[in-house]
Design an enzyme around this catalytic site. Structure first.
Site, PDB file in Angstrom:
ATOM      1  N   TYR A 127      -4.439  -8.204 -12.042  1.00 51.60           N
ATOM      2  CA  TYR A 127      -4.474  -7.213 -10.995  1.00 51.60           C
ATOM      3  C   TYR A 127      -5.848  -7.286 -10.454  1.00 51.60           C
ATOM      4  O   TYR A 127      -5.991  -7.459  -9.038  1.00 51.60           O
ATOM      5  CB  TYR A 127      -4.194  -5.807 -11.683  1.00 51.60           C
ATOM      6  CG  TYR A 127      -4.058  -4.679 -10.558  1.00 51.60           C
ATOM      7  CD1 TYR A 127      -3.023  -4.522  -9.846  1.00 51.60           C
ATOM      8  CD2 TYR A 127      -5.187  -3.786 -10.334  1.00 51.60           C
ATOM      9  CE1 TYR A 127      -2.766  -3.679  -8.689  1.00 51.60           C
ATOM     10  CE2 TYR A 127      -5.282  -2.810  -9.165  1.00 51.60           C
ATOM     11  CZ  TYR A 127      -3.955  -2.688  -8.481  1.00 51.60           C
ATOM     12  OH  TYR A 127      -4.008  -1.780  -7.680  1.00 51.60           O
ATOM     13  N   SER A 156       9.238   1.927  -0.550  1.00 52.87           N
ATOM     14  CA  SER A 156       9.983   2.763  -0.994  1.00 52.87           C
ATOM     15  C   SER A 156       9.420   3.920  -1.874  1.00 52.87           C
ATOM     16  O   SER A 156      10.260   4.820  -2.389  1.00 52.87           O
ATOM     17  CB  SER A 156      11.106   2.146  -1.963  1.00 52.87           C
ATOM     18  OG  SER A 156      10.468   1.273  -2.863  1.00 52.87           O
ATOM     19  N   SER A 199      -7.815  -2.481  -3.743  1.00 54.91           N
ATOM     20  CA  SER A 199      -8.253  -1.381  -4.722  1.00 54.91           C
ATOM     21  C   SER A 199      -9.546  -1.461  -5.012  1.00 54.91           C
ATOM     22  O   SER A 199     -10.338  -2.626  -4.899  1.00 54.91           O
ATOM     23  CB  SER A 199      -7.278  -1.772  -5.941  1.00 54.91           C
ATOM     24  OG  SER A 199      -7.839  -0.972  -7.015  1.00 54.91           O
ATOM     25  N   ASN A 230       1.313  -3.428   1.725  1.00 53.28           N
ATOM     26  CA  ASN A 230       0.953  -2.296   0.636  1.00 53.28           C
ATOM     27  C   ASN A 230       1.783  -2.612  -0.856  1.00 53.28           C
ATOM     28  O   ASN A 230       1.463  -2.335  -1.783  1.00 53.28           O
ATOM     29  CB  ASN A 230       1.624  -0.862   0.994  1.00 53.28           C
ATOM     30  CG  ASN A 230       1.655  -0.064  -0.001  1.00 53.28           C
ATOM     31  OD1 ASN A 230       0.828   0.676  -0.475  1.00 53.28           O
ATOM     32  ND2 ASN A 230       3.111   0.303  -0.456  1.00 53.28           N
ATOM     33  N   LYS A 272      -6.565  -8.541  -6.534  1.00 51.53           N
ATOM     34  CA  LYS A 272      -7.244  -7.595  -5.528  1.00 51.53           C
ATOM     35  C   LYS A 272      -8.470  -8.189  -4.809  1.00 51.53           C
ATOM     36  O   LYS A 272      -8.888  -7.827  -3.824  1.00 51.53           O
ATOM     37  CB  LYS A 272      -7.504  -6.097  -6.061  1.00 51.53           C
ATOM     38  CG  LYS A 272      -5.966  -5.398  -6.455  1.00 51.53           C
ATOM     39  CD  LYS A 272      -5.017  -5.220  -5.234  1.00 51.53           C
ATOM     40  CE  LYS A 272      -3.863  -4.414  -5.407  1.00 51.53           C
ATOM     41  NZ  LYS A 272      -2.975  -4.211  -4.258  1.00 51.53           N
ATOM     42  N   ILE A 283      -5.406   7.024  -7.514  1.00 48.65           N
ATOM     43  CA  ILE A 283      -4.809   8.322  -6.817  1.00 48.65           C
ATOM     44  C   ILE A 283      -3.691   8.542  -7.475  1.00 48.65           C
ATOM     45  O   ILE A 283      -3.078   7.816  -8.167  1.00 48.65           O
ATOM     46  CB  ILE A 283      -4.235   7.528  -5.233  1.00 48.65           C
ATOM     47  CG1 ILE A 283      -5.333   6.780  -4.666  1.00 48.65           C
ATOM     48  CG2 ILE A 283      -3.643   8.505  -4.633  1.00 48.65           C
ATOM     49  CD1 ILE A 283      -6.267   7.614  -4.079  1.00 48.65           C
TER      50      ILE A 283
HETATM   51  P1  NAD Z   1       4.305   1.945  -6.377  1.00 46.91           P
HETATM   52  O1  NAD Z   1       4.971   1.166  -7.377  1.00 46.91           O
HETATM   53  O2  NAD Z   1       4.885   3.233  -6.198  1.00 46.91           O
HETATM   54  O3  NAD Z   1       4.635   1.168  -5.192  1.00 46.91           O
HETATM   55  C1  NAD Z   1       4.496  -0.281  -4.959  1.00 46.91           C
HETATM   56  C2  NAD Z   1       5.700  -0.765  -4.149  1.00 46.91           C
HETATM   57  O4  NAD Z   1       5.681  -2.196  -3.888  1.00 46.91           O
HETATM   58  C3  NAD Z   1       7.121  -0.369  -4.750  1.00 46.91           C
HETATM   59  O5  NAD Z   1       7.628   0.405  -3.593  1.00 46.91           O
HETATM   60  C4  NAD Z   1       7.629  -1.686  -5.128  1.00 46.91           C
HETATM   61  O6  NAD Z   1       8.904  -1.480  -5.053  1.00 46.91           O
HETATM   62  C5  NAD Z   1       7.144  -2.418  -4.012  1.00 46.91           C
HETATM   63  N1  NAD Z   1       7.045  -3.938  -4.242  1.00 46.91           N
HETATM   64  C6  NAD Z   1       6.839  -4.670  -5.589  1.00 46.91           C
HETATM   65  N2  NAD Z   1       7.096  -5.960  -5.475  1.00 46.91           N
HETATM   66  C7  NAD Z   1       7.576  -6.088  -4.235  1.00 46.91           C
HETATM   67  C8  NAD Z   1       7.987  -7.254  -3.549  1.00 46.91           C
HETATM   68  N3  NAD Z   1       7.970  -8.502  -4.134  1.00 46.91           N
HETATM   69  N4  NAD Z   1       8.227  -7.183  -2.442  1.00 46.91           N
HETATM   70  C9  NAD Z   1       8.670  -6.116  -1.764  1.00 46.91           C
HETATM   71  N5  NAD Z   1       8.377  -4.881  -2.283  1.00 46.91           N
HETATM   72  C10 NAD Z   1       7.594  -5.091  -3.613  1.00 46.91           C
HETATM   73  O7  NAD Z   1       2.955   1.915  -6.425  1.00 46.91           O
HETATM   74  P2  NAD Z   1       1.626   2.538  -5.608  1.00 46.91           P
HETATM   75  O8  NAD Z   1       0.503   3.099  -6.375  1.00 46.91           O
HETATM   76  O9  NAD Z   1       1.948   3.213  -4.383  1.00 46.91           O
HETATM   77  O10 NAD Z   1       0.916   1.256  -5.161  1.00 46.91           O
HETATM   78  C11 NAD Z   1       0.997   0.758  -3.642  1.00 46.91           C
HETATM   79  C12 NAD Z   1      -0.345  -0.100  -3.328  1.00 46.91           C
HETATM   80  O11 NAD Z   1      -1.425   0.554  -3.760  1.00 46.91           O
HETATM   81  C13 NAD Z   1      -0.291  -1.124  -4.428  1.00 46.91           C
HETATM   82  O12 NAD Z   1      -0.642  -2.413  -3.646  1.00 46.91           O
HETATM   83  C14 NAD Z   1      -1.335  -0.795  -5.436  1.00 46.91           C
HETATM   84  O13 NAD Z   1      -2.130  -1.794  -5.962  1.00 46.91           O
HETATM   85  C15 NAD Z   1      -2.290  -0.013  -4.478  1.00 46.91           C
HETATM   86  N6  NAD Z   1      -3.087   0.867  -5.148  1.00 46.91           N
HETATM   87  C16 NAD Z   1      -2.714   2.036  -5.779  1.00 46.91           C
HETATM   88  C17 NAD Z   1      -3.564   2.880  -6.495  1.00 46.91           C
HETATM   89  C18 NAD Z   1      -3.109   4.100  -7.003  1.00 46.91           C
HETATM   90  O14 NAD Z   1      -3.917   4.736  -7.788  1.00 46.91           O
HETATM   91  N7  NAD Z   1      -1.911   4.628  -7.227  1.00 46.91           N
HETATM   92  C19 NAD Z   1      -4.826   2.523  -6.313  1.00 46.91           C
HETATM   93  C20 NAD Z   1      -5.442   1.553  -5.613  1.00 46.91           C
HETATM   94  C21 NAD Z   1      -4.428   0.598  -4.988  1.00 46.91           C
END
Ligand code: NAD
Length: 242
Positions: free
Chosen positions: A146, A10, A133, A82, A150, A179
């Site tokens: 976290y 989402s 990550s 994700n 990971k 990111i």
């Molecule tokens: P975000 O919060 O926008 O996305 C996370 C998504 O996971 C959200 O849509 C949330 O509703 C969903 N979610 C959470 N709990 C859930 C559940 N129980 N069931 C189903 N969905 C659930 O954050 P993001 O930055 O887009 O992160 C996405 C992934 O990328 C994560 O795993 C995060 O750890 C990883 N990540 C992000 C970054 C960054 O810099 N943004 C860096 C490294 C890794």
């Protein structure tokens, strides 16, 4: 047309992956806890000529994951684990609820989804990409649950790659560095945020688009011999000088 299931679709990376993969000709299955949160994205992908379906799935709940898979129009050829939460705070002060919630979402959630996916892919083969990550490969302060989740996700990636190679299922982890997304943009404008960026060898944050080619590579048939790897996409952050 190949099908890919994306959890936590989402927002952020998940929504981006959905748009990119739909444009690359994948049928995308968008999983989220609330269908209303993915309705618009599903509509937009369809309007742009792609194919998308929405499925309700809370990755921390085995029954919800099983039901989500049962409701799919067809079994996915690929899965992107994700969904994730960050759970910031000092380890000494962290509540048991917070620790459990981070591990449940980031690790158990990926396990439950991977298990369903592997059962569905057992006869056909398939690809699983776990979004880990760089914090699964090194640590930082204030995110102990976290980083723990990971690191475990990366080890689980390797264990699943080993167990499921015989079924033609490849399992890899993508390890993004920092990111830029709407959620963290404000932090990176602070002094602490700017100092962090200076420690990245390329002196910039990652863009969502920096993840596209690495993800497409891991999903492609050309990567048929790539399994059990953890691929950092981080502008060199992991190799920053001590
Ligand atoms: P975000 O919060 O926008 O996305 C996370 C998504 O996971 C959200 O849509 C949330 O509703 C969903 N979610 C959470 N709990 C859930 C559940 N129980 N069931 C189903 N969905 C659930 O954050 P993001 O930055 O887009 O992160 C996405 C992934 O990328 C994560 O795993 C995060 O750890 C990883 N990540 C992000 C970054 C960054 O810099 N943004 C860096 C490294 C890794």
């Amino acid at each position: 047309m190949k099908t890919v299931l994306i959890t936590g679709a989402s927002s952020g990376l998940g929504a981006h992956f959905a748009r990119v993969l739909a444009a690359e000709g994948w049928q995308v299955q968008l999983a989220a806890r609330r269908l209303d949160k993915i309705a618009e994205l599903t509509r937009k992908i369809d309007a742009a000529g792609g194919r998308a379906e929405a499925v309700e799935m809370d990755v921390t709940d085995a029954a919800s994951v099983a039901e989500g898979f049962a409701n799919l129009s067809r079994a996915p050829d690929a899965v992107i684990n994700n969904a994730g939460i960050s759970g910031e705070g000092s380890a000494m002060e962290m509540s048991e609820e917070m620790f459990t919630s981070v591990l449940d979402t980031n690790l158990k959630g990926a396990f439950l989804v991977s298990q369903q996916a592997a059962r569905a892919m057992k006869e056909t083969g398939g690809v699983i990409v776990n979004i880990a990550s760089i914090l699964g490969l090194r640590v930082a302060g204030g995110v102990s649950a976290y980083t723990t989740s990971k690191a475990a996700l990366i080890q689980m990636t390797k264990a699943h790659a080993l167990e499921w190679a015989r079924y033609g299922i490849r399992v890899n982890a993508l390890c993004p560095g920092y990111i830029e997304t709407p959620l963290n943009r404000e932090f990176f404008e602070t002094d602490a945020g700017k100092a962090l960026i200076r420690r990245i060898p390329q002196r910039r944050l990652g863009r969502l688009s920096d993840l596209d080619a690495p993800l497409l590579m891991l999903l492609s048939d050309g990567a048929a011999y790539v399994t059990g790897c953890a691929l950092p996409v981080d502008g060199g952050h992991l190799v920053s000088s001590l």
